[in-house]
Scaffold this motif. Structure first.
Motif, short mmCIF file in Angstrom:
data_model
loop_
_atom_site.label_atom_id
_atom_site.label_comp_id
_atom_site.label_asym_id
_atom_site.label_seq_id
_atom_site.Cartn_x
_atom_site.Cartn_y
_atom_site.Cartn_z
N ASN A 1 22.78 -17.57 36.84
CA ASN A 1 22.18 -17.04 35.62
C ASN A 1 20.69 -16.78 35.83
O ASN A 1 20.05 -17.36 36.72
CB ASN A 1 22.38 -18.05 34.48
N ALA A 2 20.15 -15.88 35.00
CA ALA A 2 18.73 -15.56 35.11
C ALA A 2 17.88 -16.78 34.73
O ALA A 2 18.29 -17.60 33.90
CB ALA A 2 18.40 -14.38 34.21
N ALA A 3 16.70 -16.87 35.32
CA ALA A 3 15.83 -18.02 35.08
C ALA A 3 15.37 -18.09 33.63
O ALA A 3 15.18 -19.19 33.07
CB ALA A 3 14.63 -17.96 36.02
N ASP A 4 15.17 -16.91 32.99
CA ASP A 4 14.69 -16.90 31.61
C ASP A 4 15.83 -16.91 30.60
O ASP A 4 15.59 -16.82 29.40
CB ASP A 4 13.81 -15.68 31.38
N ALA A 5 17.09 -17.01 31.07
CA ALA A 5 18.24 -17.07 30.15
C ALA A 5 18.62 -18.53 29.94
O ALA A 5 18.76 -19.30 30.91
CB ALA A 5 19.42 -16.29 30.72
N ASP A 6 18.78 -18.90 28.67
CA ASP A 6 19.06 -20.32 28.37
C ASP A 6 20.55 -20.61 28.22
O ASP A 6 20.94 -21.74 27.94
CB ASP A 6 18.34 -20.74 27.09
N HIS A 7 21.42 -19.60 28.40
CA HIS A 7 22.85 -19.85 28.25
C HIS A 7 23.66 -18.77 28.96
O HIS A 7 23.14 -17.71 29.33
CB HIS A 7 23.24 -19.86 26.76
N ILE A 8 24.92 -19.09 29.17
CA ILE A 8 25.92 -18.10 29.58
C ILE A 8 26.92 -17.95 28.43
O ILE A 8 26.90 -18.76 27.49
CB ILE A 8 26.66 -18.51 30.87
N GLN A 9 27.78 -16.94 28.49
CA GLN A 9 28.74 -16.71 27.41
C GLN A 9 30.16 -16.97 27.89
O GLN A 9 30.55 -16.57 29.00
CB GLN A 9 28.65 -15.26 26.91
N LEU A 10 30.91 -17.66 27.03
CA LEU A 10 32.35 -17.85 27.23
C LEU A 10 33.03 -17.19 26.04
O LEU A 10 33.08 -17.74 24.94
CB LEU A 10 32.69 -19.33 27.32
N ASN A 11 33.51 -15.97 26.25
CA ASN A 11 34.09 -15.16 25.16
C ASN A 11 35.60 -15.14 25.28
O ASN A 11 36.14 -14.82 26.35
CB ASN A 11 33.55 -13.73 25.22
N ILE A 12 36.27 -15.47 24.17
CA ILE A 12 37.74 -15.47 24.14
C ILE A 12 38.17 -14.54 23.00
O ILE A 12 37.81 -14.77 21.84
CB ILE A 12 38.29 -16.89 23.91
N HIS A 13 38.95 -13.50 23.35
CA HIS A 13 39.38 -12.55 22.30
C HIS A 13 40.68 -11.89 22.72
O HIS A 13 40.99 -11.78 23.93
CB HIS A 13 38.29 -11.50 22.07
N PRO A 14 41.47 -11.44 21.74
CA PRO A 14 42.74 -10.79 22.04
C PRO A 14 42.53 -9.31 22.38
O PRO A 14 41.59 -8.68 21.91
CB PRO A 14 43.53 -10.95 20.75
N TYR A 15 43.43 -8.77 23.21
CA TYR A 15 43.45 -7.34 23.50
C TYR A 15 44.91 -6.93 23.69
O TYR A 15 45.54 -7.31 24.68
CB TYR A 15 42.64 -7.02 24.75
N GLN A 16 45.44 -6.17 22.70
CA GLN A 16 46.84 -5.77 22.70
C GLN A 16 47.72 -7.02 22.84
O GLN A 16 47.66 -7.91 21.99
CB GLN A 16 47.10 -4.74 23.80
#
Length: 520
Positions: A433-448
């Motif tokens: 992750n970037a040094a100035d980014a304080d988080h990563i994303q965990l995205n859960i979503h449906p697709y079809q």
């Protein structure tokens, strides 16, 4: 066959049909005249002329049709003579009746239109002009014999105009026919070339192919299949019955009710080969075909062994390369240890410990990679599992993970392997992750009918040339990485009928787990 020759052949067959039409029409008109003349004498100005013209026309038509059929030379000259005969006889029939009428006019129209199709434009125009002249000047001849009238003159002019219209329409139709003919010829030539290429490919490849219809007749085969089955090579060019040619294979295919994708081996009494057979169902319009892919089982096993040995050699070389670096560091630190001060000895001990741990990780990951563990899929409710997983397995970095999940979703996965995949991907994302980014994303979503689980960071991402190597073993851009994390994650996903892919982003990297969505 050249396009011009192809066109001439079509023109010749059309001319035969027109010759048969002339003979039928002339014979019919003659019979009608003989049967109706006593009752319709007023309709004929010169009945003798009408009768003799029809009789001569029938005889000439029969001779010309016979000549056109059996003397296939000077075809254009024969066509010209045919149309000149038609125009001459129809002019005499018009003269023998009370001037131009609908019935003879229609015969003129058909003759002119046919001339436009069978002759070139100049010759067809000459035939049209002869027909126009013969009709227009009928009233001058009629005035000599005192039967011309203004009505006949008007009918003649109208009929002459119709002749030109028909000639023009015929020329337009000829051009359209030529375009369609050339297109049809080009398409048939391409299809013929493709068939030859397909036949050449089937004849050259070592794998045997048999295509069976619903009655277990072989509709397509190649020489390799005939060789493996002990069938005469002549069969490869024609349809034949599997029952009579290879009864052993017929019994297996017919009585076992084989499913699509099923594989089996058999030994035939007609062949010395042990044959590996793969079954594929082909759904084509109006029928269902069965494709049998035949291979020599001995050669197939040899190829499998060669692939295993090649994979083992590549794996061994990769392991040796990965272990050599930390081992060299350990040897170097050990050589420096005796003559070093206590503070340096402490640093060297830490270096030896780190490199030993790295070797241990490589060995453990390698054992996990080669170990063919069974999967035990269970139903996982992601909305309940993920928060608990973050608390239990990733408590030290949980505050750096932004979870986005609104819909209640279920998947079927081996829980231990799913945990290992998420740990590998999330820690990898945090590490990059970037040094100035304080988080990563965990995205859960449906697709079809799928569930997408995206792990995204905001670092520099993966360069395009390196993306093809992401899931290969021992590939890593990190100094301390073993290069097996992504490979194991990818393998675990495949074992659970899921997919792991890298998704290109404008910023950062995104790894997507795609699973089948389940209904609880």
């Amino acid at each position: 066959m050249e396009p011009s020759h192809y066109s001439q052949l079509n023109q010749y067959h059309l001319g035969l049909w027109y010759g048969a039409y002339r003979l039928i029409i002339s014979t019919g008109l003659l019979l009608i005249f003989l049967l109706t003349y006593p009752n319709l004498t007023a309709d004929y100005q010169y009945p003798q002329l009408y009768y003799y013209a029809l009789g001569i026309w029938v005889a000439v038509n029969a001779v010309q049709l016979f000549t056109l059929k059996f003397v296939r030379r000077w075809i254009q000259a024969q066509f010209i003579l045919i149309f000149f005969t038609d125009v001459s006889v129809l002019s005499l029939l018009t003269l023998a009746t009370n001037g131009p009428n609908l019935h003879i006019g229609l015969l003129f129209v058909i003759a002119i239109f046919s001339a436009s199709l069978l002759l070139d434009a100049h010759k067809a125009l000459v035939i049209t002009l002869i027909a126009v002249i013969s009709v227009i000047y009928q009233h001058f001849i009629g005035s000599i014999f005192a039967f011309s009238s203004l009505t006949n003159i008007g009918n003649s002019a109208l009929l002459a105009f119709l002749f030109f219209v028909v000639y023009g329409s015929g020329q337009i139709a000829v051009r359209r026919f030529q375009i369609l003919e050339n297109l049809s010829f080009s398409q048939s030539l391409e299809l013929y070339q493709l068939q030859n290429i397909n036949r050449y490919i089937l004849e050259q490849i070592e794998t045997g192919y048999l295509v069976l219809d619903e009655n277990y007749h072989v509709v397509l085969s190649n020489p390799a299949a005939c060789h493996l089955l002990g069938i005469e090579p002549a069969y490869s060019q024609e349809r034949f019955s599997l029952y009579h040619s290879q009864y052993d294979l017929f019994e297996l295919v017919h009585f076992e009710n084989l499913e699509n994708g099923e594989q089996f081996q058999f030994e035939s009494q007609q062949s010395r080969y042990n044959i590996h057979v793969q079954v594929q169902k082909l759904i084509v319009p109006h029928q269902t075909l069965i494709l049998l892919v035949l291979q020599d089982a001995q050669k197939l096993n040899q190829k499998v062994q060669q692939l295993k040995l090649a994979a083992l050699g590549q794996l061994s070389a990769s392991i040796a390369h990965e272990i050599r670096n930390p081992l060299a560091a350990i040897v170097q630190a050990n050589d420096l240890y005796q003559d070093s001060e206590k503070e340096q000895q402490h640093l060297l001990n830490q270096m030896i410990s780190r490199q030993a741990n790295r070797i241990d990780r490589i060995i453990q990951d390698t054992l996990s990679m080669v170990k063919n563990r069974e999967t035990h899929p269970v139903m996982i409710h992601l909305n309940e599992f993920i928060p608990l997983f973050l608390q239990e397995d990733l408590a030290d970095v949980a505050d750096q993970i932004q979870l986005n999940s609104d819909t209640s979703l279920y998947i079927q996965f081996d829980e231990a392997q799913f945990r290992q995949i998420l740990i590998n991907l999330i820690r990898n994302a945090i590490r990059h992750n970037a040094a100035d980014a304080d988080h990563i994303q965990l995205n859960i979503h449906p697709y079809q009918h799928k569930v997408w689980i995206d792990i995204r960071d905001f670092g520099t991402g993966v360069d395009v040339p390196d993306q093809a190597k992401l899931f290969k073993p021992f590939y890593s851009t990190a100094i301390n990485g073993t290069g097996l994390g992504l490979y194991l994650s990818h393998s675990f996903c495949e074992a659970n009928q899921a997919q792991l892919n890298y998704i290109q982003q404008e910023q950062g990297a995104c790894f997507r787990i795609s699973c089948q969505r389940m209904i609880p």
